[in-house]
Motif scaffolding. Structure first.
Motif, PDB file in Angstrom:
ATOM      1  N   ALA A  69      18.967  46.590  46.518  1.00 15.82           N
ATOM      2  CA  ALA A  69      19.523  45.041  46.809  1.00 15.82           C
ATOM      3  C   ALA A  69      20.342  45.133  47.837  1.00 15.82           C
ATOM      4  N   THR A  70      21.050  46.407  48.121  1.00 14.29           N
ATOM      5  CA  THR A  70      21.883  46.324  49.475  1.00 14.29           C
ATOM      6  C   THR A  70      20.731  46.390  50.619  1.00 14.29           C
ATOM      7  N   VAL A  71      19.842  46.965  50.402  1.00 15.21           N
ATOM      8  CA  VAL A  71      18.833  46.819  51.857  1.00 15.21           C
ATOM      9  C   VAL A  71      18.309  45.282  51.957  1.00 15.21           C
ATOM     10  N   THR A  72      17.943  44.847  50.794  1.00 13.72           N
ATOM     11  CA  THR A  72      17.449  43.463  51.066  1.00 13.72           C
ATOM     12  C   THR A  72      18.570  42.276  51.059  1.00 13.72           C
ATOM     13  N   GLY A  73      19.684  42.655  51.109  1.00  8.30           N
ATOM     14  CA  GLY A  73      20.742  41.526  51.253  1.00  8.30           C
ATOM     15  C   GLY A  73      20.953  40.786  49.860  1.00  8.30           C
ATOM     16  N   PHE A  74      20.677  41.280  48.922  1.00  4.42           N
ATOM     17  CA  PHE A  74      20.608  40.452  47.384  1.00  4.42           C
ATOM     18  C   PHE A  74      22.166  40.842  46.994  1.00  4.42           C
ATOM     19  N   SER A  75      22.815  39.425  46.950  1.00  2.00           N
ATOM     20  CA  SER A  75      24.069  39.697  46.202  1.00  2.00           C
ATOM     21  C   SER A  75      24.442  39.195  44.771  1.00  2.00           C
ATOM     22  N   GLY A  76      23.224  38.953  44.119  1.00  2.00           N
ATOM     23  CA  GLY A  76      23.290  38.481  42.796  1.00  2.00           C
ATOM     24  C   GLY A  76      23.549  39.415  41.889  1.00  2.00           C
ATOM     25  N   SER A  77      23.232  39.164  40.590  1.00  2.00           N
ATOM     26  CA  SER A  77      23.343  40.297  39.507  1.00  2.00           C
ATOM     27  C   SER A  77      22.025  40.832  39.063  1.00  2.00           C
ATOM     28  N   ILE A  78      21.993  42.179  38.603  1.00  2.65           N
ATOM     29  CA  ILE A  78      20.868  42.814  38.212  1.00  2.65           C
ATOM     30  C   ILE A  78      20.881  43.031  36.697  1.00  2.65           C
ATOM     31  N   GLU A  79      19.673  42.441  36.052  1.00  2.00           N
ATOM     32  CA  GLU A  79      19.663  42.717  34.522  1.00  2.00           C
ATOM     33  C   GLU A  79      18.362  43.462  34.077  1.00  2.00           C
ATOM     34  N   PHE A  80      18.727  44.528  32.998  1.00  4.52           N
ATOM     35  CA  PHE A  80      17.487  45.270  32.524  1.00  4.52           C
ATOM     36  C   PHE A  80      16.726  44.420  31.343  1.00  4.52           C
ATOM     37  N   ASP A  81      15.566  44.813  31.394  1.00  8.75           N
ATOM     38  CA  ASP A  81      14.933  44.253  30.116  1.00  8.75           C
ATOM     39  C   ASP A  81      14.252  45.415  29.337  1.00  8.75           C
ATOM     40  N   PRO A  82      15.154  45.976  28.192  1.00  6.85           N
ATOM     41  CA  PRO A  82      14.858  47.041  27.584  1.00  6.85           C
ATOM     42  C   PRO A  82      13.605  46.730  26.602  1.00  6.85           C
ATOM     43  N   ASP A  83      12.943  45.438  26.668  1.00  2.25           N
ATOM     44  CA  ASP A  83      11.536  45.457  25.695  1.00  2.25           C
ATOM     45  C   ASP A  83      10.624  45.924  26.602  1.00  2.25           C
ATOM     46  N   LEU A  84      10.835  46.242  27.885  1.00  2.00           N
ATOM     47  CA  LEU A  84       9.573  46.952  28.682  1.00  2.00           C
ATOM     48  C   LEU A  84       9.743  48.334  28.688  1.00  2.00           C
ATOM     49  N   PRO A  85       8.538  49.098  29.017  1.00  2.00           N
ATOM     50  CA  PRO A  85       8.762  50.527  28.739  1.00  2.00           C
ATOM     51  C   PRO A  85       9.353  51.293  29.867  1.00  2.00           C
ATOM     52  N   ASP A  86       9.915  52.446  29.412  1.00  2.00           N
ATOM     53  CA  ASP A  86      10.850  53.178  30.404  1.00  2.00           C
ATOM     54  C   ASP A  86       9.715  54.232  30.981  1.00  2.00           C
ATOM     55  N   GLY A  87       8.830  54.701  30.045  1.00  2.00           N
ATOM     56  CA  GLY A  87       7.921  55.992  30.473  1.00  2.00           C
ATOM     57  C   GLY A  87       8.709  57.063  30.478  1.00  2.00           C
ATOM     58  N   THR A  88       8.343  58.098  31.185  1.00  2.00           N
ATOM     59  CA  THR A  88       8.903  59.562  31.299  1.00  2.00           C
ATOM     60  C   THR A  88      10.441  59.293  31.565  1.00  2.00           C
ATOM     61  N   PRO A  89      11.321  60.013  30.491  1.00  2.00           N
ATOM     62  CA  PRO A  89      12.761  59.687  30.948  1.00  2.00           C
ATOM     63  C   PRO A  89      13.053  60.250  32.423  1.00  2.00           C
ATOM     64  N   ARG A  90      12.562  61.378  32.919  1.00  2.00           N
ATOM     65  CA  ARG A  90      12.881  62.004  34.071  1.00  2.00           C
ATOM     66  C   ARG A  90      11.785  62.564  34.863  1.00  2.00           C
ATOM     67  N   LYS A  91      11.476  62.501  35.991  1.00  2.00           N
ATOM     68  CA  LYS A  91      10.349  63.163  36.825  1.00  2.00           C
ATOM     69  C   LYS A  91      10.926  63.709  38.073  1.00  2.00           C
ATOM     70  N   LEU A  92      11.306  64.859  38.125  1.00  2.00           N
ATOM     71  CA  LEU A  92      11.731  65.651  39.404  1.00  2.00           C
ATOM     72  C   LEU A  92      10.951  66.805  39.430  1.00  2.00           C
ATOM     73  N   LEU A  93      10.139  66.937  40.796  1.00  2.00           N
ATOM     74  CA  LEU A  93       9.596  68.229  41.068  1.00  2.00           C
ATOM     75  C   LEU A  93      10.284  69.421  41.467  1.00  2.00           C
ATOM     76  N   ASP A  94      10.060  70.507  40.949  1.00  2.00           N
ATOM     77  CA  ASP A  94      10.783  72.022  41.562  1.00  2.00           C
ATOM     78  C   ASP A  94       9.924  71.819  43.094  1.00  2.00           C
ATOM     79  N   VAL A  95      10.481  71.932  44.155  1.00  2.00           N
ATOM     80  CA  VAL A  95       9.732  72.160  45.451  1.00  2.00           C
ATOM     81  C   VAL A  95       9.847  73.520  46.192  1.00  2.00           C
ATOM     82  N   SER A  96      10.197  74.557  45.309  1.00  2.00           N
ATOM     83  CA  SER A  96      10.621  75.635  46.046  1.00  2.00           C
ATOM     84  C   SER A  96       9.115  76.260  46.473  1.00  2.00           C
ATOM     85  N   ARG A  97       8.127  76.232  45.746  1.00  2.00           N
ATOM     86  CA  ARG A  97       7.004  76.648  46.340  1.00  2.00           C
ATOM     87  C   ARG A  97       6.410  76.335  47.643  1.00  2.00           C
TER      88      ARG A  97
END
Ligand code: GDP
Length: 328
Positions: A267-295
């Motif tokens: 929103a900041t990058v595109t200059g949008f100044s309105g409000s943001i609404e979430f739609d919980p009827d649509l799927p979230d998928g995996t709760p979290r996806k963060l890779l360990d990049v130590s290798r």
């Protein structure tokens, strides 16, 4: 077949050069100026056709392969077309890997995705979390194909001594991404939605799901740089950093954001100044996806492009191509 010395880097085939990752790889390899690049459009070479792929490899005497061709899509596309995702990916990778072996290719990089890991894997996800639990349902078919690709590369190494490597990127974004609102991933979708809302002076943008899932995002130019880095390592260096039955390398930036935080940033990058609404009827998928990049870091590579820099650059690219995007 006797394994030949790696002929640096010779004739390089980038499979999938029209896609976001493939085109970034072409830019990166052109900049490096090594080897002779070879590409084919889908109409010139259909990678799902075994015979065509075999003949191509025999005729072209390819030395190095970047396997970036795949059927890809966001949560909705994966959920709705699982048969297409599993079949096309299995066909493409089986044809390319087997043909590369038959034709004596010296080195290959198979590109996968972080969705190969179990849905509830410990975070950040290490390479050895592979196949330790059930997958996320929305993209299971795609993930199974990608896991098969890694296991093919490992099997060809064990049985034939092939130097076939695998890199598993986190969620990628950047120029040439898919901006179609139905089939794209979240980052390009939100860039498009917020830009459109700014043009229309809309008061509200709707974001799928709860906003709570966390994702890690990597700019595709970083992904290409990491891929070239991994392929530039000697055979000894690569295989001493991985193991025969866990040979893939995570590629990420090491930090994640929530979808709500991502929406705020876009929103900041595109200059949008309105409000943001979430739609919980649509799927979230995996709760979290963060890779360990130590290798990957132990192999000498780290991401360079910050999320804000990357989003700004991708936003500029999108605005430049806006007329084409909305006409599609
Ligand atoms: P995933 O990482 O495989 O789940 O794929 P996506 O990039 O498609 O989705 C990531 C998350 O962003 C999910 O929780 C989606 O529900 C959420 N999301 C929010 N808005 C959108 C949107 O407009 N498009 C997509 N694809 N995902 C969205």
């Amino acid at each position: 077949m006797a394994k030949e010395e790696f002929k640096e880097p010779g004739k390089i085939f980038v499979a999938g050069h029209r896609g976001m990752v493939g085109s970034a790889l072409v830019r990166c390899l052109e900049q490096a100026g090594e080897g002779q690049l070879l590409t084919r459009t889908r109409s010139q070479l259909d990678l799902t056709r075994q015979q065509e792929v075999e003949s191509f490899f025999v005729d072209e005497k390819i030395n190095t392969v970047y396997l970036a061709a795949a059927r890809v899509g966001g949560i909705k596309a994966n959920n709705e077309y699982p048969a297409d995702f599993i079949r096309q990916n299995l066909q493409i990778q089986t044809n390319v890997i087997e043909s590369a072996f038959q034709a004596g290719v010296s080195r290959l990089l198979f590109l996968g995705s972080s969705c190969i890991y179990p849905r509830l894997a410990d975070q950040p996800m290490r390479e050895d979390a592979l196949m330790t639990g059930p997958l996320e349902g929305t993209n299971e078919a795609y993930a199974v194909a990608k896991i098969a690709g890694i296991k093919m590369c490992e099997s060809y190494r064990r049985q034939h001594g092939c130097d076939f490597r695998s890199a598993m990127p986190t969620n990628l974004y950047g120029p040439d991404d898919n901006f179609d609102l139905e089939t794209s991933h979240v980052l390009p979708a939100l860039l498009r939605k917020f830009h459109q809302a700014t043009i229309n002076s809309d008061p509200l943008v709707r974001v799928w799901g709860s906003g709570r899932p966390r994702r890690e995002f990597l700019h595709v130019d970083d992904m290409a740089a990491a891929s070239c880095h991994l392929m530039g390592l000697s055979e000894e260096r690569y295989w001493s950093a991985v193991s025969e039955r866990c040979s893939h390398v995570n590629v990420g930036c090491g930090s994640d954001v929530s979808i709500a935080e991502l929406a705020e940033l876009i929103a900041t990058v595109t200059g949008f100044s309105g409000s943001i609404e979430f739609d919980p009827d649509l799927p979230d998928g995996t709760p979290r996806k963060l890779l360990d990049v130590s290798r990957l870091e132990s192999m000498g590579w780290k991401a360079a492009i910050t999320l804000e820099q990357g989003i700004r650059q991708t936003d500029s690219w999108m605005v430049e191509h806006w007329d084409e995007l909305v006409a599609e």
